[in-house]
Motif scaffolding. Sequence first.
Motif, short mmCIF file in Angstrom:
data_model
loop_
_atom_site.label_atom_id
_atom_site.label_comp_id
_atom_site.label_asym_id
_atom_site.label_seq_id
_atom_site.Cartn_x
_atom_site.Cartn_y
_atom_site.Cartn_z
N ALA A 1 0.74 -1.43 0.03
CA ALA A 1 -0.03 -0.07 -0.05
C ALA A 1 0.94 1.09 0.04
N GLN A 2 0.46 2.12 -0.84
CA GLN A 2 1.13 3.37 -0.92
C GLN A 2 0.28 4.49 -1.34
N GLY A 3 -0.11 5.46 -0.40
CA GLY A 3 -1.13 6.38 -0.69
C GLY A 3 -2.42 5.96 -0.88
N VAL A 4 -2.91 6.32 -2.19
CA VAL A 4 -4.42 5.58 -2.60
C VAL A 4 -4.37 4.38 -3.22
N PHE A 5 -3.12 3.77 -3.64
CA PHE A 5 -3.13 2.49 -4.13
C PHE A 5 -2.53 1.36 -3.46
N SER A 6 -3.28 0.29 -3.53
CA SER A 6 -2.88 -0.75 -2.82
C SER A 6 -3.23 -2.32 -3.56
N TRP A 7 -2.32 -3.12 -3.27
CA TRP A 7 -2.01 -4.26 -4.17
C TRP A 7 -2.15 -5.61 -3.21
N LYS B 1 -8.12 3.87 -3.57
CA LYS B 1 -9.03 4.04 -2.36
C LYS B 1 -9.70 5.28 -2.86
N GLN B 2 -11.19 5.65 -2.60
CA GLN B 2 -11.84 6.65 -2.93
C GLN B 2 -12.29 7.38 -1.61
#
Length: 263
Positions: free
Chosen positions: A32-38, A72-73
């Motif tokens: 996870a980094q900022g609004v991005f996750s995997w 992420k919103q």
Amino acid sequence: VGFTTIQLNNWSGGGQDAVAFNGLIVASADYAQGVFSWDNDLDLGYGLAKLGNQVFRKADDRIIVGSKASLKQSETFRYTAFLDFRTQFAPGFAYDKFEPLDSTKFLKLSNLLAPGYLTGALGGEWTPIPEFKLLVAPIAARATFVVDDDLNSKGAFGVDTNATLKVNLGGVISAALNWSPFENVTLKSQLTTFTPYEAPALWVVTFENALIMKVNSWLDVTLLTSIFYDDRVPVTRDDGTVGPATQARNILSVNIAYTWQNF
């Protein structure tokens, strides 16, 4: 890893010697980094059992790989794309039936990539509480592989006769629960449905549960339950008839386990 053995000598109660072992690998790698996750998950299981003078027979066999990327919103919603791949390691047989042209060989039911299922989807995921996730993906495709000449010549698993691949477009709804009702007890459940747009009534349903009861740092007891239904896949039912049916598998195991974290 689990192992069971039963040996009987002059036992008046009757019975047969038995040997069984199983191995299970459950792993995840998340970023996870900022609004991005995997998020990535791996589930590998294999088990063999031997009763009396029988040869070892397969009792558990699965390969499940999942990967999910999200943006992420808000605190409870994110846009999501995911892939889910499922197959098995080794051939599976019906040990009470023989091949039509060879009475010395058990009837083959499955094999590596026969079937194999690859599902990809785009949608949104709602997480009202950390323990629960609901994914709705109206854009999805499900590919079914039957890369085995003995099986695709019969049109197995809903794939056309002598074909190795069939792709269906549809939608996916998936709900996941990861809950610890008591200390050292964890329930993991996931219900996934795929609806093909060409035949909306023919849903594919997968329901998987794992109840993990941890005894100490290296010993746990696990109950695994898998339920699967696909209207296009005929099976030999318990009453001997052939047709679509709800398939169920239950595995109870005592495991010696070691966990790596943050590696």
